[in-house]
Write a protein that holds these residues in place. Sequence first.
Motif, short mmCIF file in Angstrom:
data_model
loop_
_atom_site.label_atom_id
_atom_site.label_comp_id
_atom_site.label_asym_id
_atom_site.label_seq_id
_atom_site.Cartn_x
_atom_site.Cartn_y
_atom_site.Cartn_z
N HIS A 84 0.86 -1.17 0.00
CA HIS A 84 0.00 0.00 0.00
C HIS A 84 0.89 1.22 0.00
CE1 HIS A 84 -3.01 2.82 2.05
NE2 HIS A 84 -3.37 2.67 0.80
N ASP A 92 -4.33 6.28 3.70
CA ASP A 92 -5.77 6.46 3.55
C ASP A 92 -6.31 7.31 4.68
OD1 ASP A 92 -6.47 3.06 2.37
OD2 ASP A 92 -5.62 4.82 1.38
N HIS A 122 -13.04 7.27 1.61
CA HIS A 122 -11.73 7.76 2.07
C HIS A 122 -10.98 8.35 0.88
CE1 HIS A 122 -10.11 3.98 0.37
NE2 HIS A 122 -8.93 4.58 0.38
N CYS A 134 -7.21 8.22 -0.78
CA CYS A 134 -5.89 7.59 -0.71
C CYS A 134 -4.91 8.63 -1.20
CB CYS A 134 -5.86 6.35 -1.61
SG CYS A 134 -4.28 5.48 -1.52
ZN LIG Z 1 -4.88 3.81 -0.16
#
Ligand SMILES: [Zn+2]
Length: 424
Positions: free
Chosen positions: A283, A287, A362, A364
């Motif tokens: 990742h 987030d 959300h 990112c």
């Molecule tokens: Zn993310």
Amino acid sequence: MQKYWGALLVVILLASCKEEKPTPETPVLADIQKNEELHETREYGFNLNDFRVHQDTVRKGDSFGELMMEHKVEYPKIYKISQEYRDTFDVRKLRAGRPYLVLKTKDTSEIAQVFIYQNDPINYTVIDFRDSAVAYKNQRDVKYVEREASGVIETSLSDAILAQNIDYYITHELSEIYAWTIDFFRLQKGDKFKVVYKEKYINDTIYAGSEPIEAAYFEHNGTPLYAFAYENDSLKNIVDYFDDEANNLRRTFLRAPVKFSRISSRYNLRRRIRYYGYRVRPHKGTDYAAPIGTPIMATADGTVTESTRKGGNGKYVKIRHNGTYSTQYLHMRKQNVKRGDFVRQGDVIGWIGMTGNTGGPHVCYRFWRNGRQVDPLREKLPAAEPLAEELRPDYFEFIDPKKKQLDCIEFQQQPTEELITFNP
Ligand SMILES: [Zn+2]
């Protein structure tokens, strides 16, 4: 009459430049030769004439113990160094390519008396076997020589700098100092620079790199910009660069692109996800969870390079802040900017949504440094601490002579082909 005044003014300016220019400290050839004679014998705190000197560099696979045995050092002494002086000299960490000296007795026995290991051009470690075997660290004499340099860009900054015979490090430094104010990928022919910095010399003769830039001037697109290194916070030893009006040259990023949010997932290169059978799915973003419709802000000034919808990213915006940094904001419900727009830090560029690959509302937030995605929460981001009001008088006094010095430096033109052909 007016004309004469102008002429007089020019004369005064030139005179003041001459007067205030410090006498050059660059070692002249005679000095260098004199020093070489002086240092030929005295080096690293030893009179080298008293020994038979063996000079070499560490080779791959060399072991300290074997090297010393070759030079007839008794094993107990080697053992003692390896055990008792691990903090000063770790015998397992000899680095291939590093120079060393072995000072041996001048008689036919040629027993090693002293081993000198060069950690780097300035620092060295001495292992003295003469009595009970001891090790200590030391530094060679470093002389700081102030240097002024300037250039006009013909092709690139690094070419202009190399043409003046300046360390490449200065190119890097300049682009760091001006990272927020000048886009170094968009320099123009005719942009100019001047710098004042110090070079380090060992024993007055051996160049050992340069110190950070003390004062600089950069003229980009005809706009001049001064930079002066100034200790903003003497307690923390923080040096920042400010212009001639005491503005910090660095700009900071907002900590997060959304207010009142929480981090639901951090940057993590080893993230495993059950959905993918616990396989590693890195990742490379952070987030921030927030309700749908929450405004998303640009974390720093910049130009929108992308505002589109694509696969798992959903609707997103990408912003280029300068030659070093870019940021990206994914899964928007809707964007508020289009490609090519210039945005200021804090501008609303879109709203939290669930477009693309996402389990909940959300944004990112992705962060690039020099084309690589990094964790902004771990990055040492430029802190744009403003200069405290009470420091300003001191600052202006401090930069006054430096600014005059910069103004007196004349631009060195790169030698052009035309000039070269005039030479016989
Ligand atoms: Zn993310």
